[in-house]
Write a protein that holds these residues in place. Structure first.
Motif, PDB file in Angstrom:
ATOM      1  N   ASP A 226       9.181  56.662  65.350  1.00 40.08           N
ATOM      2  CA  ASP A 226      10.128  57.691  64.886  1.00 40.08           C
ATOM      3  C   ASP A 226      10.351  58.802  65.904  1.00 40.08           C
ATOM      4  O   ASP A 226      11.421  59.401  65.950  1.00 40.08           O
ATOM      5  CB  ASP A 226       9.632  58.347  63.593  1.00 40.08           C
ATOM      6  CG  ASP A 226       9.667  57.412  62.407  1.00 40.08           C
ATOM      7  OD1 ASP A 226      10.236  56.317  62.519  1.00 40.08           O
ATOM      8  OD2 ASP A 226       9.115  57.794  61.360  1.00 40.08           O
ATOM      9  N   THR A 227       9.333  59.106  66.711  1.00 42.55           N
ATOM     10  CA  THR A 227       9.441  60.233  67.632  1.00 42.55           C
ATOM     11  C   THR A 227      10.455  59.986  68.753  1.00 42.55           C
ATOM     12  O   THR A 227      10.855  60.928  69.433  1.00 42.55           O
ATOM     13  CB  THR A 227       8.072  60.576  68.264  1.00 42.55           C
ATOM     14  OG1 THR A 227       7.613  59.454  69.026  1.00 42.55           O
ATOM     15  CG2 THR A 227       7.057  60.936  67.189  1.00 42.55           C
ATOM     16  N   PHE A 228      10.876  58.754  68.948  1.00 46.25           N
ATOM     17  CA  PHE A 228      11.859  58.446  69.985  1.00 46.25           C
ATOM     18  C   PHE A 228      13.280  58.847  69.571  1.00 46.25           C
ATOM     19  O   PHE A 228      14.175  58.910  70.401  1.00 46.25           O
ATOM     20  CB  PHE A 228      11.867  56.943  70.301  1.00 46.25           C
ATOM     21  CG  PHE A 228      10.629  56.465  71.009  1.00 46.25           C
ATOM     22  CD1 PHE A 228      10.490  56.611  72.375  1.00 46.25           C
ATOM     23  CD2 PHE A 228       9.603  55.858  70.297  1.00 46.25           C
ATOM     24  CE1 PHE A 228       9.355  56.169  73.029  1.00 46.25           C
ATOM     25  CE2 PHE A 228       8.468  55.401  70.940  1.00 46.25           C
ATOM     26  CZ  PHE A 228       8.339  55.565  72.310  1.00 46.25           C
TER      27      PHE A 228
ATOM     28  N   VAL B  64       8.438  48.957  72.324  1.00 47.80           N
ATOM     29  CA  VAL B  64       9.685  49.514  71.792  1.00 47.80           C
ATOM     30  C   VAL B  64      10.740  48.416  71.679  1.00 47.80           C
ATOM     31  O   VAL B  64      11.432  48.304  70.659  1.00 47.80           O
ATOM     32  CB  VAL B  64      10.192  50.678  72.678  1.00 47.80           C
ATOM     33  CG1 VAL B  64      11.610  51.069  72.318  1.00 47.80           C
ATOM     34  CG2 VAL B  64       9.256  51.876  72.552  1.00 47.80           C
ATOM     35  N   LEU B  65      10.854  47.588  72.702  1.00 52.31           N
ATOM     36  CA  LEU B  65      11.827  46.488  72.670  1.00 52.31           C
ATOM     37  C   LEU B  65      11.527  45.512  71.531  1.00 52.31           C
ATOM     38  O   LEU B  65      12.443  45.024  70.869  1.00 52.31           O
ATOM     39  CB  LEU B  65      11.867  45.751  74.010  1.00 52.31           C
ATOM     40  CG  LEU B  65      12.548  46.501  75.145  1.00 52.31           C
ATOM     41  CD1 LEU B  65      12.297  45.797  76.481  1.00 52.31           C
ATOM     42  CD2 LEU B  65      14.037  46.629  74.899  1.00 52.31           C
ATOM     43  N   GLN B  66      10.258  45.246  71.281  1.00 52.48           N
ATOM     44  CA  GLN B  66       9.892  44.341  70.184  1.00 52.48           C
ATOM     45  C   GLN B  66      10.294  44.929  68.832  1.00 52.48           C
ATOM     46  O   GLN B  66      10.802  44.214  67.965  1.00 52.48           O
ATOM     47  CB  GLN B  66       8.386  44.052  70.209  1.00 52.48           C
ATOM     48  CG  GLN B  66       7.981  43.156  71.354  1.00 52.48           C
ATOM     49  CD  GLN B  66       6.471  43.009  71.482  1.00 52.48           C
ATOM     50  OE1 GLN B  66       5.707  43.907  71.141  1.00 52.48           O
ATOM     51  NE2 GLN B  66       6.046  41.865  71.986  1.00 52.48           N
TER      52      GLN B  66
ATOM     53  N   ILE C  93      12.483  55.513  78.338  1.00 51.48           N
ATOM     54  CA  ILE C  93      11.044  55.385  78.098  1.00 51.48           C
ATOM     55  C   ILE C  93      10.298  55.862  79.337  1.00 51.48           C
ATOM     56  O   ILE C  93      10.548  55.397  80.439  1.00 51.48           O
ATOM     57  CB  ILE C  93      10.662  53.917  77.764  1.00 51.48           C
ATOM     58  CG1 ILE C  93      11.508  53.390  76.600  1.00 51.48           C
ATOM     59  CG2 ILE C  93       9.173  53.796  77.475  1.00 51.48           C
ATOM     60  CD1 ILE C  93      11.343  54.116  75.294  1.00 51.48           C
ATOM     61  N   GLN C  94       9.369  56.776  79.132  1.00 52.47           N
ATOM     62  CA  GLN C  94       8.655  57.390  80.243  1.00 52.47           C
ATOM     63  C   GLN C  94       7.417  56.601  80.644  1.00 52.47           C
ATOM     64  O   GLN C  94       7.036  56.615  81.806  1.00 52.47           O
ATOM     65  CB  GLN C  94       8.243  58.802  79.843  1.00 52.47           C
ATOM     66  CG  GLN C  94       8.237  59.765  80.972  1.00 52.47           C
ATOM     67  CD  GLN C  94       8.126  61.191  80.474  1.00 52.47           C
ATOM     68  OE1 GLN C  94       7.760  61.442  79.337  1.00 52.47           O
ATOM     69  NE2 GLN C  94       8.426  62.128  81.339  1.00 52.47           N
TER      70      GLN C  94
ATOM     71  N   LYS D 178      11.957  62.887  79.329  1.00 55.75           N
ATOM     72  CA  LYS D 178      11.351  62.949  78.000  1.00 55.75           C
ATOM     73  C   LYS D 178      11.757  61.693  77.237  1.00 55.75           C
ATOM     74  O   LYS D 178      12.935  61.348  77.179  1.00 55.75           O
ATOM     75  CB  LYS D 178      11.869  64.194  77.268  1.00 55.75           C
ATOM     76  CG  LYS D 178      11.303  64.388  75.891  1.00 55.75           C
ATOM     77  CD  LYS D 178      11.899  65.634  75.238  1.00 55.75           C
ATOM     78  CE  LYS D 178      11.439  65.742  73.799  1.00 55.75           C
ATOM     79  NZ  LYS D 178      12.150  66.783  73.071  1.00 55.75           N
ATOM     80  N   GLU D 179      10.786  61.019  76.669  1.00 54.24           N
ATOM     81  CA  GLU D 179      11.072  59.756  75.984  1.00 54.24           C
ATOM     82  C   GLU D 179      12.024  59.944  74.812  1.00 54.24           C
ATOM     83  O   GLU D 179      11.874  60.880  74.024  1.00 54.24           O
ATOM     84  CB  GLU D 179       9.775  59.105  75.498  1.00 54.24           C
ATOM     85  CG  GLU D 179       8.955  58.576  76.642  1.00 54.24           C
ATOM     86  CD  GLU D 179       7.789  57.740  76.205  1.00 54.24           C
ATOM     87  OE1 GLU D 179       7.565  56.691  76.825  1.00 54.24           O
ATOM     88  OE2 GLU D 179       7.091  58.128  75.247  1.00 54.24           O
TER      89      GLU D 179
END
Length: 157
Positions: A4-6, A118-120, A109-110, A75-76
């Motif tokens: 969620d933080t992304f 994330v991709l999955q 993505i950092q 920042k991600e």
């Protein structure tokens, strides 16, 4: 990793663009002005897309997941765009085929070790017809973020 933080409402886009270049400029412009990505992100994104296309045709609609190396990220975040008119992307793994993408997940993505995870998660979301269509048909930014949070809470990620 808290998926969620992304996401944030400030990085949700409803766009009427006619090309991949215009799409990238629009999304990059806001992501850059808000400090999420570096100036180099836009060119790196376009160059990577030429070599490693990110269009994916799901059973229901086309999606793209453009991204680039972590050195271009401050920042991600993940920008989400719903397009009024699909934009053509080369198909991931089949660059001779195209995908008319209607939903874009633009990754910033950092930490490279997080990118695969994330991709999955996004790939799983793309395979969930109900969630994907909720994003496609969302009326506003709040509805898209809510749908993504519902999905990630189902997965507990």
């Amino acid at each position: 990793m808290n998926f969620d933080t992304f996401f944030s409402e400030e990085l949700v886009f409803f766009l009427d663009v006619s090309s991949q270049e215009e799409l990238f400029k629009e999304m990059f412009g806001r992501m850059h002005s808000l400090g999420y990505v570096k100036e180099s992100y836009l060119e790196a994104l376009s160059e990577r897309e030429k070599v490693y296309p990110t269009g994916i045709q799901t059973e229901h609609l086309g999606v793209a997941i453009p991204h680039t190396d972590s050195i271009h990220v401050n920042k991600e975040s993940i920008g989400v765009a719903v397009l009024n008119t699909p934009v053509s992307f080369s198909h991931m793994g089949m660059p001779d085929e195209t995908v008319d993408a209607e939903i874009i997940f633009m990754l910033a993505i950092q930490k490279p070790d997080r990118q695969l995870g994330v991709l999955q998660i996004i790939t799983g979301l793309m395979q969930n017809k109900e969630m994907l269509m909720k994003i496609r048909n969302a009326e506003d930014e709040k509805a898209i973020i809510s749908t993504i949070k519902d999905y990630s809470s189902e997965l507990n990620v």
